[in-house]
Motif scaffolding. Sequence first.
Motif, PDB file in Angstrom:
ATOM      1  N   UNK A 511       0.831  -1.219   0.000  1.00 41.45           N
ATOM      2  CA  UNK A 511       0.000   0.000   0.000  1.00 41.45           C
ATOM      3  C   UNK A 511       0.856   1.257   0.000  1.00 41.45           C
ATOM      4  N   UNK A 512       2.109   1.117   0.365  1.00 42.38           N
ATOM      5  CA  UNK A 512       3.078   2.198   0.175  1.00 42.38           C
ATOM      6  C   UNK A 512       4.350   1.534  -0.359  1.00 42.38           C
ATOM      7  N   UNK A 513       4.780   2.040  -1.518  1.00 42.32           N
ATOM      8  CA  UNK A 513       5.953   1.405  -2.164  1.00 42.32           C
ATOM      9  C   UNK A 513       6.880   2.466  -2.701  1.00 42.32           C
ATOM     10  N   UNK A 514       8.170   2.192  -2.613  1.00 42.46           N
ATOM     11  CA  UNK A 514       9.134   2.929  -3.425  1.00 42.46           C
ATOM     12  C   UNK A 514       9.457   1.975  -4.562  1.00 42.46           C
ATOM     13  N   UNK A 515       9.169   2.389  -5.777  1.00 42.64           N
ATOM     14  CA  UNK A 515       9.281   1.474  -6.911  1.00 42.64           C
ATOM     15  C   UNK A 515      10.738   1.388  -7.378  1.00 42.64           C
ATOM     16  N   UNK A 516      11.349   0.198  -7.219  1.00 46.37           N
ATOM     17  CA  UNK A 516      12.759   0.076  -7.611  1.00 46.37           C
ATOM     18  C   UNK A 516      12.922   0.254  -9.126  1.00 46.37           C
ATOM     19  N   UNK A 517      13.984   0.927  -9.531  1.00 45.71           N
ATOM     20  CA  UNK A 517      14.261   1.127 -10.969  1.00 45.71           C
ATOM     21  C   UNK A 517      14.245  -0.194 -11.730  1.00 45.71           C
ATOM     22  N   UNK A 518      14.820  -1.235 -11.091  1.00 45.77           N
ATOM     23  CA  UNK A 518      15.006  -2.488 -11.809  1.00 45.77           C
ATOM     24  C   UNK A 518      13.791  -3.415 -11.738  1.00 45.77           C
ATOM     25  N   UNK A 519      12.793  -3.045 -10.927  1.00 43.83           N
ATOM     26  CA  UNK A 519      11.655  -3.962 -10.769  1.00 43.83           C
ATOM     27  C   UNK A 519      10.382  -3.182 -10.425  1.00 43.83           C
ATOM     28  N   UNK A 520       9.587  -2.834 -11.429  1.00 48.96           N
ATOM     29  CA  UNK A 520       8.406  -1.997 -11.201  1.00 48.96           C
ATOM     30  C   UNK A 520       7.384  -2.630 -10.246  1.00 48.96           C
ATOM     31  N   UNK A 521       7.456  -3.935 -10.077  1.00 47.99           N
ATOM     32  CA  UNK A 521       6.491  -4.585  -9.160  1.00 47.99           C
ATOM     33  C   UNK A 521       7.019  -4.651  -7.726  1.00 47.99           C
ATOM     34  N   UNK A 522       8.282  -4.318  -7.522  1.00 48.77           N
ATOM     35  CA  UNK A 522       8.902  -4.534  -6.208  1.00 48.77           C
ATOM     36  C   UNK A 522       8.670  -3.380  -5.243  1.00 48.77           C
ATOM     37  N   UNK A 523       9.375  -3.420  -4.141  1.00 51.90           N
ATOM     38  CA  UNK A 523       9.283  -2.358  -3.131  1.00 51.90           C
ATOM     39  C   UNK A 523      10.669  -2.154  -2.517  1.00 51.90           C
ATOM     40  N   UNK A 524      11.223  -0.973  -2.704  1.00 44.32           N
ATOM     41  CA  UNK A 524      12.550  -0.691  -2.143  1.00 44.32           C
ATOM     42  C   UNK A 524      12.466  -0.459  -0.632  1.00 44.32           C
ATOM     43  N   UNK A 525      11.274  -0.185  -0.159  1.00 40.88           N
ATOM     44  CA  UNK A 525      11.172   0.114   1.267  1.00 40.88           C
ATOM     45  C   UNK A 525      11.347  -1.151   2.103  1.00 40.88           C
ATOM     46  N   UNK A 526      11.784  -0.930   3.328  1.00 44.01           N
ATOM     47  CA  UNK A 526      11.933  -2.042   4.248  1.00 44.01           C
ATOM     48  C   UNK A 526      11.522  -1.542   5.631  1.00 44.01           C
ATOM     49  N   UNK A 527      11.187  -2.450   6.506  1.00 37.64           N
ATOM     50  CA  UNK A 527      10.846  -2.014   7.872  1.00 37.64           C
ATOM     51  C   UNK A 527      11.209  -3.089   8.885  1.00 37.64           C
ATOM     52  N   UNK A 528      11.392  -2.655  10.114  1.00 40.28           N
ATOM     53  CA  UNK A 528      11.641  -3.620  11.196  1.00 40.28           C
ATOM     54  C   UNK A 528      10.278  -4.092  11.699  1.00 40.28           C
ATOM     55  N   UNK A 529      10.110  -5.408  11.819  1.00 43.09           N
ATOM     56  CA  UNK A 529       8.765  -5.938  12.015  1.00 43.09           C
ATOM     57  C   UNK A 529       8.360  -6.110  13.473  1.00 43.09           C
ATOM     58  N   UNK A 530       9.309  -6.025  14.402  1.00 39.67           N
ATOM     59  CA  UNK A 530       8.965  -6.367  15.795  1.00 39.67           C
ATOM     60  C   UNK A 530       8.609  -5.142  16.654  1.00 39.67           C
ATOM     61  N   UNK A 531       8.450  -3.981  16.013  1.00 40.93           N
ATOM     62  CA  UNK A 531       8.140  -2.777  16.806  1.00 40.93           C
ATOM     63  C   UNK A 531       6.781  -2.964  17.495  1.00 40.93           C
ATOM     64  N   UNK A 532       6.765  -2.924  18.799  1.00 40.06           N
ATOM     65  CA  UNK A 532       5.509  -3.083  19.548  1.00 40.06           C
ATOM     66  C   UNK A 532       5.394  -4.426  20.256  1.00 40.06           C
ATOM     67  N   UNK A 533       6.246  -5.398  19.880  1.00 41.30           N
ATOM     68  CA  UNK A 533       6.106  -6.733  20.483  1.00 41.30           C
ATOM     69  C   UNK A 533       6.448  -6.728  21.981  1.00 41.30           C
ATOM     70  N   UNK A 534       7.069  -5.642  22.447  1.00 36.63           N
ATOM     71  CA  UNK A 534       7.495  -5.639  23.850  1.00 36.63           C
ATOM     72  C   UNK A 534       6.351  -5.499  24.847  1.00 36.63           C
ATOM     73  N   UNK A 535       5.156  -5.126  24.387  1.00 39.16           N
ATOM     74  CA  UNK A 535       4.011  -5.141  25.330  1.00 39.16           C
ATOM     75  C   UNK A 535       3.668  -6.585  25.680  1.00 39.16           C
TER      76      UNK A 535
END
Length: 544
Positions: A511-535
Amino acid sequence: MKNGVHEFHKCLKTLDSSFRRNDGKRAFSAFYDFIKDESGKEKGMRRIAFAGTDGRTMLWALVTATATSEQHPESFEGVVVRGTPSMPEFSRRLQWPVAFVPTQSNAAKDYALAVIEAIKRQEIDAVVPMPEALLFEGIVDALEAAGLSDRIVGLSRAGAFIEGDKIRCKYLCKKAGIPVAPRWRDVDAKQYPEVLTTCLSFIDAFGGAVLKYPYSAGGKGARIILNTWDIREVYDTLMRDYADDYRRLFEKKGNWPLLIESRMSGVEISFTIFVDKVGNYQILPTAMDYPERFEGPASKDNPITGGVGAISPHPMETAELKEIAGKRIAEPLIQAMKEEGILRPCVIYPGCFVSLDAFGRSTDIRVCEINIRLGEPEAQPVARRLRNLGALIKGTLEGTLDRIKPEVRDDQVALSMALVTGPGGPDGQRGYPWSCTKGEALEIDFPYFKRKGIQIIPSAMTYSPEEGVFKSDGTRVAYLNANVTVKPGEDRGQVVERLRNKLLAAFDNGKIRVIPRENPQGNRLDMRRDVGTHYAKAAEIFHL
Ligand code: GLY
């Protein structure tokens, strides 16, 4: 205005009864206070600007303009000084009531000029500089020189060493009696044998040592050594990273100061504290930062970044803990600032280690470092739980923080997840926090985010008006923010897990993507997935 009329009648009544009691002095003082307050409301501190280019700058302006206080009915306007080119376009599309003041460049002197002009033109009344570099480079001193010292929140150059020189700050803490690491030494970085001996002794007694480049390093100057085999490699990397800075600061002469601290353990927690000009203070809601790039302990391949996520409150926040932070850190620090003659309306943001008992209660606290600005992204979830940000900043500037308590959405938890530039690009970039490719177009499903109640805060993002597209500018491109209400009897860990999964689903479904030059279907963005698990972790360990 309605409230103003009501207050005016109240004031007239006081005036009248004081005169009837023949107490002219009191009558005058009541009237004077009223006029002073009213003029403050009307033209004193209503339009509050935030100077900088990152997500917290945009978000604080937005929260100042939109949050509604139950106790402070006056309204505030939020302004961004500079920002990034994506921010006005976001505000236009999402109808965010935020104004923008441009600057000639990202240098402190250009910010200062823009702020002084904007105050003269009555476009803004006061400013909060966000990145520490503006304070180090003297934005506060510039406003002081222009006779506008009461319009800026922050320490002048004379006080900026609290963040900008970690060794001087340690000596200040020592003098003030603020608890820090049980052992620390100020050594010459060029003398490897001295570094080695200190590290070995701290590894023996505390299980580790931390080498800290003591000057401004964007949060990346601390390197942890947990065993003897790593000492030489960590030392060499630090020297490689900062040799140029040392040379620039000290040329060929003298020592290269290096701070070595004994390793601290416990839970890390950061406090954001507003301090006013007379030394009253208020502690805002706490936050937990996720500084490592990936899940798991920091290491060579999992470096400490500027921060890739944050949650508020910190899972271990208690009223007692905030009181301890006030008594053992804020109060002695403010007293020391008074003695040094550097106290000003400011933000202090100490990062601490807290020891706990089996019930999750804090038994001890130690300061790891003291910053003199807001944390990024911690400031975002903190602000999203506040109803009276404008009033707090006004109180900070006017010296009335003794009367203005933070109005906190205590039933809510706020999450902030950074969307960073991932690996790949024309030069095989490693991605944030290493090298990042820039200039790739973003695709954002705005209606989806609105429907799901997820806020996107742009950060390192530009906008091309010709093409009508947002583009990535590398590093931390944007933040996904969301709050959730935890109802009485609900399991906080489970509620936050649902929220976390909602944010992850938005990302995973592109739903939010930075479109990589080499791959129009891909996503250059990345995120850390465990934010919030500490509750959930806190619930598991402490049955909270
Ligand atoms: N998130 C860490 C910092 O702002 O320094």
